[in-house]
Design an enzyme around this catalytic site. Structure first.
Site, PDB file in Angstrom:
ATOM      1  N   ARG A  93      41.219  61.399 110.635  1.00 49.24           N
ATOM      2  CA  ARG A  93      40.424  62.254 109.742  1.00 49.24           C
ATOM      3  C   ARG A  93      41.260  62.761 108.567  1.00 49.24           C
ATOM      4  O   ARG A  93      40.713  63.310 107.621  1.00 49.24           O
ATOM      5  CB  ARG A  93      39.811  63.413 110.534  1.00 49.24           C
ATOM      6  CG  ARG A  93      38.607  62.939 111.363  1.00 49.24           C
ATOM      7  CD  ARG A  93      38.292  63.870 112.513  1.00 49.24           C
ATOM      8  NE  ARG A  93      37.654  65.095 112.093  1.00 49.24           N
ATOM      9  CZ  ARG A  93      37.311  66.066 112.942  1.00 49.24           C
ATOM     10  NH1 ARG A  93      37.540  65.914 114.232  1.00 49.24           N
ATOM     11  NH2 ARG A  93      36.740  67.152 112.511  1.00 49.24           N
ATOM     12  N   HIS A 147      38.301  56.193 111.665  1.00 41.91           N
ATOM     13  CA  HIS A 147      37.421  57.153 110.995  1.00 41.91           C
ATOM     14  C   HIS A 147      36.982  56.667 109.608  1.00 41.91           C
ATOM     15  O   HIS A 147      35.853  56.920 109.185  1.00 41.91           O
ATOM     16  CB  HIS A 147      38.111  58.510 110.905  1.00 41.91           C
ATOM     17  CG  HIS A 147      37.271  59.546 110.245  1.00 41.91           C
ATOM     18  ND1 HIS A 147      36.090  59.994 110.792  1.00 41.91           N
ATOM     19  CD2 HIS A 147      37.419  60.206 109.071  1.00 41.91           C
ATOM     20  CE1 HIS A 147      35.556  60.895 109.997  1.00 41.91           C
ATOM     21  NE2 HIS A 147      36.332  61.038 108.942  1.00 41.91           N
ATOM     22  N   ASP A 192      26.612  62.775 109.721  1.00 41.65           N
ATOM     23  CA  ASP A 192      27.014  63.123 108.349  1.00 41.65           C
ATOM     24  C   ASP A 192      26.945  61.879 107.475  1.00 41.65           C
ATOM     25  O   ASP A 192      26.821  60.757 107.970  1.00 41.65           O
ATOM     26  CB  ASP A 192      28.378  63.818 108.285  1.00 41.65           C
ATOM     27  CG  ASP A 192      29.516  62.903 108.694  1.00 41.65           C
ATOM     28  OD1 ASP A 192      29.598  61.778 108.171  1.00 41.65           O
ATOM     29  OD2 ASP A 192      30.324  63.312 109.532  1.00 41.65           O
ATOM     30  N   LYS A 207      25.811  67.243 105.657  1.00 35.75           N
ATOM     31  CA  LYS A 207      26.652  68.275 106.263  1.00 35.75           C
ATOM     32  C   LYS A 207      27.753  68.630 105.283  1.00 35.75           C
ATOM     33  O   LYS A 207      28.289  67.754 104.617  1.00 35.75           O
ATOM     34  CB  LYS A 207      27.275  67.689 107.548  1.00 35.75           C
ATOM     35  CG  LYS A 207      28.262  68.574 108.240  1.00 35.75           C
ATOM     36  CD  LYS A 207      28.849  67.877 109.463  1.00 35.75           C
ATOM     37  CE  LYS A 207      29.963  66.926 109.123  1.00 35.75           C
ATOM     38  NZ  LYS A 207      30.705  66.445 110.297  1.00 35.75           N
ATOM     39  N   ARG A 254      31.476  70.531 105.189  1.00 42.04           N
ATOM     40  CA  ARG A 254      32.541  71.245 105.868  1.00 42.04           C
ATOM     41  C   ARG A 254      32.968  72.390 104.973  1.00 42.04           C
ATOM     42  O   ARG A 254      33.158  72.214 103.772  1.00 42.04           O
ATOM     43  CB  ARG A 254      33.730  70.314 106.107  1.00 42.04           C
ATOM     44  CG  ARG A 254      33.830  69.935 107.542  1.00 42.04           C
ATOM     45  CD  ARG A 254      34.894  68.919 107.826  1.00 42.04           C
ATOM     46  NE  ARG A 254      34.403  68.089 108.918  1.00 42.04           N
ATOM     47  CZ  ARG A 254      34.288  68.529 110.164  1.00 42.04           C
ATOM     48  NH1 ARG A 254      34.647  69.753 110.494  1.00 42.04           N
ATOM     49  NH2 ARG A 254      33.809  67.746 111.103  1.00 42.04           N
ATOM     50  N   ASP A 265      27.523  59.136 115.452  1.00 51.08           N
ATOM     51  CA  ASP A 265      28.719  59.572 114.737  1.00 51.08           C
ATOM     52  C   ASP A 265      29.891  58.774 115.292  1.00 51.08           C
ATOM     53  O   ASP A 265      29.787  58.184 116.369  1.00 51.08           O
ATOM     54  CB  ASP A 265      28.952  61.075 114.937  1.00 51.08           C
ATOM     55  CG  ASP A 265      29.734  61.690 113.774  1.00 51.08           C
ATOM     56  OD1 ASP A 265      30.252  60.932 112.932  1.00 51.08           O
ATOM     57  OD2 ASP A 265      29.825  62.927 113.717  1.00 51.08           O
ATOM     58  N   ASP A 314      34.284  65.706 118.526  1.00 48.82           N
ATOM     59  CA  ASP A 314      35.524  66.423 118.801  1.00 48.82           C
ATOM     60  C   ASP A 314      35.156  67.675 119.599  1.00 48.82           C
ATOM     61  O   ASP A 314      35.032  67.627 120.830  1.00 48.82           O
ATOM     62  CB  ASP A 314      36.211  66.724 117.470  1.00 48.82           C
ATOM     63  CG  ASP A 314      37.565  67.370 117.641  1.00 48.82           C
ATOM     64  OD1 ASP A 314      38.005  67.528 118.792  1.00 48.82           O
ATOM     65  OD2 ASP A 314      38.194  67.730 116.632  1.00 48.82           O
ATOM     66  N   THR A 315      34.920  68.776 118.928  1.00 47.27           N
ATOM     67  CA  THR A 315      34.535  69.988 119.662  1.00 47.27           C
ATOM     68  C   THR A 315      33.045  70.011 119.972  1.00 47.27           C
ATOM     69  O   THR A 315      32.578  70.881 120.707  1.00 47.27           O
ATOM     70  CB  THR A 315      34.854  71.236 118.827  1.00 47.27           C
ATOM     71  OG1 THR A 315      34.079  71.187 117.627  1.00 47.27           O
ATOM     72  CG2 THR A 315      36.324  71.311 118.482  1.00 47.27           C
ATOM     73  N   GLY A 318      30.772  70.658 117.778  1.00 48.27           N
ATOM     74  CA  GLY A 318      30.077  71.580 116.871  1.00 48.27           C
ATOM     75  C   GLY A 318      29.081  70.870 115.965  1.00 48.27           C
ATOM     76  O   GLY A 318      27.925  71.295 115.831  1.00 48.27           O
TER      77      GLY A 318
HETATM   78  C1  R5P Z   1      33.947  64.041 111.061  1.00 54.85           C
HETATM   79  O1  R5P Z   1      33.995  63.722 109.916  1.00 54.85           O
HETATM   80  C2  R5P Z   1      33.573  63.146 112.190  1.00 54.85           C
HETATM   81  O2  R5P Z   1      32.775  62.076 111.790  1.00 54.85           O
HETATM   82  C3  R5P Z   1      32.861  63.938 113.246  1.00 54.85           C
HETATM   83  O3  R5P Z   1      31.654  64.407 112.706  1.00 54.85           O
HETATM   84  C4  R5P Z   1      33.705  65.078 113.696  1.00 54.85           C
HETATM   85  O4  R5P Z   1      34.896  64.562 114.249  1.00 54.85           O
HETATM   86  C5  R5P Z   1      33.013  65.942 114.699  1.00 54.85           C
HETATM   87  O5  R5P Z   1      33.799  67.062 114.963  1.00 54.85           O
HETATM   88  P1  R5P Z   1      33.205  68.232 115.863  1.00 54.85           P
HETATM   89  O6  R5P Z   1      32.651  67.587 117.101  1.00 54.85           O
HETATM   90  O7  R5P Z   1      34.401  69.116 116.157  1.00 54.85           O
HETATM   91  O8  R5P Z   1      32.173  68.935 115.068  1.00 54.85           O
END
Ligand code: R5P
Length: 327
Positions: free
Chosen positions: A105, A139, A180, A203, A205, A230, A234-235, A237
């Site tokens: 990322r 990514h 996204d 979306k 950030r 996606d 990760d988390t 969110g």
């Molecule tokens: C970000 O650009 C990736 O494509 C995912 O959307 C991101 O890694 C998701 O992160 P999280 O699950 O922490 O929102």
């Protein structure tokens, strides 16, 4: 010298694995009918790592399977030290097989005074001694340009589309929705692969602390089953916001699809509590038993081992990889 004599540049195929994804490495080994070669990976009390190979790799075509998910820095250093050890033992060719590449990322300077860590990782892998690399759904596409050695950049798209096509008859008017806009192109491929329309979530950030904000749905989800896609969770969110957003916009059943189930912090618990029908992912990153507890009823894990193994075999034999995908 006979003109018919076959040139053989490399010796046999040799498989090594770090400790990042032992189950996946074992499956690749089974597919190839090759054992994982013995090695010691020892962590000293001062956290320095030490590697020792159990047998010689002189003149061999060596593949090192190591995913670089949690513990990221330990797994990354294992990969680098394994590669250097193989280089110093005179392997003829070394391929780093990285189902999930950490730091993906961090792929551009999108603000002043920040690094491009994915490039640093690529350069470290080369400096350690890798001649080639294999990545799965990195990514961003430009990551392949961070390497100057050749490699194969693979996607789990076919594996995912095949699975979605199997369950499609149980879905009502499915629409693929990318979480996204960065995933729009791959999302469109998945939609085309299952003959479904596509919609997008815009979306933004807002900070560097991994917090994301889902804003709008572009496209039609009302009265339809939604397949949210996606590259990684990760988390959780972003995907949680996406699920809520499509539900507010009239979606019926919601499925979550991601290639890399990172599920850091309380990601698994968060996903497990979402009003979704299922989560479909791959084994590019292992899901620990503790995380599995939150997901097991809804989870489908598709193995990328046949894909990785087949590409490794073709690379070893000097055969086309592109023809696997009807290029
Ligand atoms: C970000 O650009 C990736 O494509 C995912 O959307 C991101 O890694 C998701 O992160 P999280 O699950 O922490 O929102």
């Amino acid at each position: 010298m006979s003109h018919n004599r076959e040139m053989k540049v490399y010796g046999g195929i040799k498989l090594y694995a770090g400790t990042g994804s032992p189950d996946l490495a074992q499956k690749v080994a089974e597919y190839l009918h090759q054992p994982l070669c013995g090695r010691d990976v020892i962590e000293f009390p001062n956290e320095n790592l030490f590697v020792k190979l159990h047998s010689s790799v002189r003149g061999q075509d060596v593949y090192v399977i190591q995913t670089t998910s949690s513990p990221v820095h330990r797994n990354l250093m294992e990969l680098l030290i394994l590669i250097q050890t193989l280089r110093l033992d005179s392997a003829a060719r070394i391929t780093a097989v990285i189902p999930y590449m950490a730091y993906g990322r961090s792929d551009k300077k999108d603000q002043p005074r920040v690094p491009i860590s994915a490039r640093l990782v690529a350069e470290m892998i080369e400096v350690a001694g890798a001649d080639r690399y294999i990545l799965l759904d990195p990514h961003a596409g430009q990551i392949q340009g961070f390497f100057s050695v050749p490699g194969d950049v693979l996607t789990a798209f076919h594996i995912i589309s095949d699975h979605l096509n199997r369950i499609r008859p149980t879905m009502k008017d499915p629409v693929v929705v990318t979480v996204d806009l960065g995933f729009a192109k791959k999302g469109r491929n998945i939609a085309a692969g299952i003959d479904a329309p596509i919609a997008f979530i815009e979306k933004r950030r807002v900070a560097n602390d991994a917090k994301a904000q889902a804003l709008t749905v572009i496209g039609d989800v009302k009265g339809r089953d939604v397949i949210l896609v996606d590259d990684e969770i990760d988390t959780g969110g972003s995907i949680a916001q996406a699920v809520n957003l499509v539900k507010e916009n009239g979606a019926l059943d919601v499925y979550i699809v991601c290639v890399h189930p990172i599920l850091s912090k309380n990601g698994a618990e968060r996903i497990g509590s979402l009003p979704i029908k299922g989560i479909i992912t791959t084994d590019s990153v292992p899901i620990t038993p503790e995380k599995m507890v939150f997901l097991k009823d809804k989870l489908t894990v598709l193995s990328v081992s046949p894909l990785l193994a087949e590409v490794m075999l073709r690379a070893h034999e000097g055969r086309s990889v592109g023809e696997m995908f009807n290029e």
